[in-house]
Enzyme design. Sequence first.
Site, PDB file in Angstrom:
ATOM      1  N   HIS A   1      -9.414   1.700  -0.113  1.00  0.00           N
ATOM      2  CA  HIS A   1      -9.227   2.478   1.104  1.00  0.00           C
ATOM      3  C   HIS A   1     -10.551   2.363   1.862  1.00  0.00           C
ATOM      4  CE1 HIS A   1      -5.768   4.125  -0.907  1.00  0.00           C
ATOM      5  NE2 HIS A   1      -5.521   5.002   0.061  1.00  0.00           N
TER       6      HIS A   1
ATOM      7  N   TRP B   1       0.669  14.023   3.087  1.00  0.00           N
ATOM      8  CA  TRP B   1       0.125  13.420   4.300  1.00  0.00           C
ATOM      9  C   TRP B   1       1.196  13.123   5.353  1.00  0.00           C
ATOM     10  CZ3 TRP B   1      -1.378  12.266  -0.642  1.00  0.00           C
ATOM     11  CH2 TRP B   1      -2.722  12.543  -0.964  1.00  0.00           C
TER      12      TRP B   1
ATOM     13  N   GLU C   1     -10.965   4.755   6.575  1.00  0.00           N
ATOM     14  CA  GLU C   1      -9.806   5.456   7.139  1.00  0.00           C
ATOM     15  C   GLU C   1     -10.348   6.636   7.943  1.00  0.00           C
ATOM     16  OE1 GLU C   1      -5.468   7.321   5.805  1.00  0.00           O
ATOM     17  OE2 GLU C   1      -6.958   6.847   4.280  1.00  0.00           O
TER      18      GLU C   1
ATOM     19  N   HIS D   1       0.847  -1.199   0.000  1.00  0.00           N
ATOM     20  CA  HIS D   1       0.000   0.000   0.000  1.00  0.00           C
ATOM     21  C   HIS D   1       0.881   1.248   0.000  1.00  0.00           C
ATOM     22  CE1 HIS D   1      -3.890   2.089   0.877  1.00  0.00           C
ATOM     23  NE2 HIS D   1      -3.031   3.045   1.198  1.00  0.00           N
TER      24      HIS D   1
ATOM     25  N   ASP E   1       2.512   3.362   2.864  1.00  0.00           N
ATOM     26  CA  ASP E   1       1.486   4.342   2.531  1.00  0.00           C
ATOM     27  C   ASP E   1       2.083   5.617   1.935  1.00  0.00           C
ATOM     28  OD1 ASP E   1      -0.954   5.532   2.191  1.00  0.00           O
ATOM     29  OD2 ASP E   1      -1.455   5.697   4.298  1.00  0.00           O
TER      30      ASP E   1
ATOM     31  N   HIS F   1       1.532   5.362  -2.233  1.00  0.00           N
ATOM     32  CA  HIS F   1       1.055   6.385  -3.167  1.00  0.00           C
ATOM     33  C   HIS F   1       2.265   6.994  -3.860  1.00  0.00           C
ATOM     34  CE1 HIS F   1      -3.207   6.537  -1.873  1.00  0.00           C
ATOM     35  NE2 HIS F   1      -2.694   6.052  -0.753  1.00  0.00           N
TER      36      HIS F   1
END
Length: 626
Positions: free
Chosen positions: A211, A316, A214, A58, A310, A60
Site C-alpha cells: 500500500h 471502508w 494512499e 488488490h 479493494d 481485503h
Amino acid sequence: MLDLLIQNASLPDGRTGMSVAVQNGKITQVAEGPLSAPAHETMDAAGYLLSPPFVDPHFHMDATLSYGLPRINESGTLLEGIALWGELKPTLKADALIERALTYCDWAVARGLLAIRSHVDTSDASLLAVDALLEVKKQVAPYIDLQLVAFPQDGVLRSKGGVENLKRALAKGVDVVGGIPHFERTMAEGAASVKLLCELAAERGLLVDMHCDESDDPLSRHIETLAFEAHRLGLQGRVNGSHCTSMHSMDNYYVSKLIPLIREAGVSVIANPLINITLQGRHDTYPKRRGMTRVPELMAAGVNVAFGHDCVMDPWYGMGSGDMLEVAHMGLHVAQMTSQKGIRQCFDAVTVNAAKVMHLQGYGLEAGCDASFVLLQARDAVEAIRLRANRLKVWRKGRLIAETAEVATRLQLAGRPEAVRFLHMGNLPTAAAAIRIRTRELSAEHSLTQANLRGIFWKDKPVIATSRARGAHGDEPTSGHGFPLLYNIVYCSRATAGVDAAAVDHIIATSRRYNAVRGITGLLVFGSGIFFQWLEGPRDNVTELMTTIKTDARHENIVLLSTTEEVRERMFPTWDMELITATNIRHVLIDAMVDAKDAQNAEAVRLLLEQLDSGQLSALGGSGEA
C-alpha cells in the site's frame, strides 16, 4: 475427442467467429472459423465475448461483508475506516470470518472473478485472520486462485511485534510481502519499512505488494523508495505499488522523473477506482481532487497498471458485489479514458494486466493455457464495460462452474420491440445474428456478411441503414419515407420424415426461382429437423407463399411466430432466400418461445423443444448437436 468446443466466439482482441477447443482442462486450439472436431459438448457462443477470467489483484477479504460491524463509517474517510477496523478486530471470530470470505468467493465465481490477491492483516499477534484466510484459500482452491499478502495494517514498524508477526505469517504460507509505509510514524520510518520489507522478500524469493502513498499528500513519495529498492535488489517484475494516490496531487515536474523510475524498476501499479474516488479528496472543499493515480500516464510510459476492487461492504466501503467490470467502468470515468483504446485498456486492467501482477500461470486464451474463461453477454470489451455485462457462463479448467440466463427486459409498448437487451447494433461481429439466431455455421456455398445482414434481433424493430442496397428489388415502390411497405412473416415448423439435406437444397433452389420474381427475400435456418424462416416482401405475395408452405408435405407442426407490416428497408435486400445451417437449433427455438406474444404459439414451440430434447427429431443437414 474434445471435452468442450466453443464456436463463434468474439475475443477481447477484436477477433470474431473464433473457435476454442478444450481437452483435459487446457485450451488445445484457438482457431478462426468453425472447427469440425468431435466433442462431448459443443457450444455456439453466438458472437458473444469470451474473455479470460477476471482478476482482482488488490482486495481485503478478511474485512469483506463486515459492513455495520461494530458500526458504520459515517465520515467515509480512510482514517475512520482504519480506526473502525481496529475496533472490529478484537471481536473477530474465525468461523464468521471464514463464512463471510467464502460467501464473497461465491459472489466472485458468479461474476467470473477467478483470481484474487487479498491483503490479510498481520498486526494482531494471534494471526487469527491469517489462519482463517489460509483455510479459505484451501477450500476455494478448486475454483479460485487466492493469493495472500502479509499486510501490517497498523504499520510494520509502528506496531509492537510488527516485523515478527509478518514473518510468522509468511512462515504459515502467506504468499506475498506487504507494507503500508505512509502509515508509519514518520516519512523516514516509512522509507525504512520499504527497505526492510523488500530485503525480506528478496531473501525469501517472494513478491512484494505495498500500500503506497494512499494519501492526498503530494509529499508522500514512498513509491519512489519502492522503485529504488526494487531496482537495487534486482526485484524487477516482482514488486507492485498499490493505490499511489498521492501522484494525483504531485507536481508534474516531479512526476516526469518518477514515472520513468517506476518503469525502469519494473514496478507495477494497482489503482482501486471505486475506493480511490470515494476515500480521497475528503479534506477538499472545491475544487475537489479525483483521487486516483495517473493511470493513462503510467500506461503510456509502459508501466503495467491493473485495477483492484479493494473493498466490498467493509469498514471502508459499503457498496460493491465483486464485479470487476464495475471497477473498470469507474476507472475509465475517473481517468477519462473514454477513447476506444482507453476503454479496452481498462478491460485489460481487470484481466491480463492484473494476471501479470499476480504472476498467474496458465492464464489467457491461447493454446496451452488453462481452459478458464467467461462468456459475457456483450459483443466486445467496450460493450462489456458499458453494460457491466451479464456473465452467461463461467468455466474453470474446462469445467462449467457458474451460469446465468441471458438477460432481456420485456416491453409492453405498442409498435415497439418486445424486448431490449441494450446491445449496440454497430458492435455486431461479421457473423452477426439475424433475428437473434445464435447459429453461425454457414453452408459452403453461401456467406453471411455484415453488409447484407443488418444486425437485427428477433422481433426487435429493424435498424434502418444509411445506405440502400440496390439489385433485384432496388426499384420497388417506396413510401414518402424512402423505404417500401413490407409484410414480414416469421415461422418455425418440424420437417417431416424423409426430409434430408438434398430436400432442403431443393427447397432453396425453388425458393430462389419463385421469390426472385415475386419480390420476396429472407433466410431459412434448418437444423435438427426444424425449419425456422424469415420472409419479407409485398403482402399478397408473402401471404400466398405462406399458404403454400402450410400445404407443403415437408412441413408439419407449423407455428406462426410473427406477422408485421411496416415501412422499412429490407433486412435481406440481395437474398432471394439464404440457407443457414444451425449448429444449435435449440437456441433458436428458446428465443422464439421467450419472445412469442401468443400463449398458444409459445406452447407450440415448447412442444417442439420437448420433441427435440427427447431425441424424436433427427439431426439433418449437417446441423451438428441439438
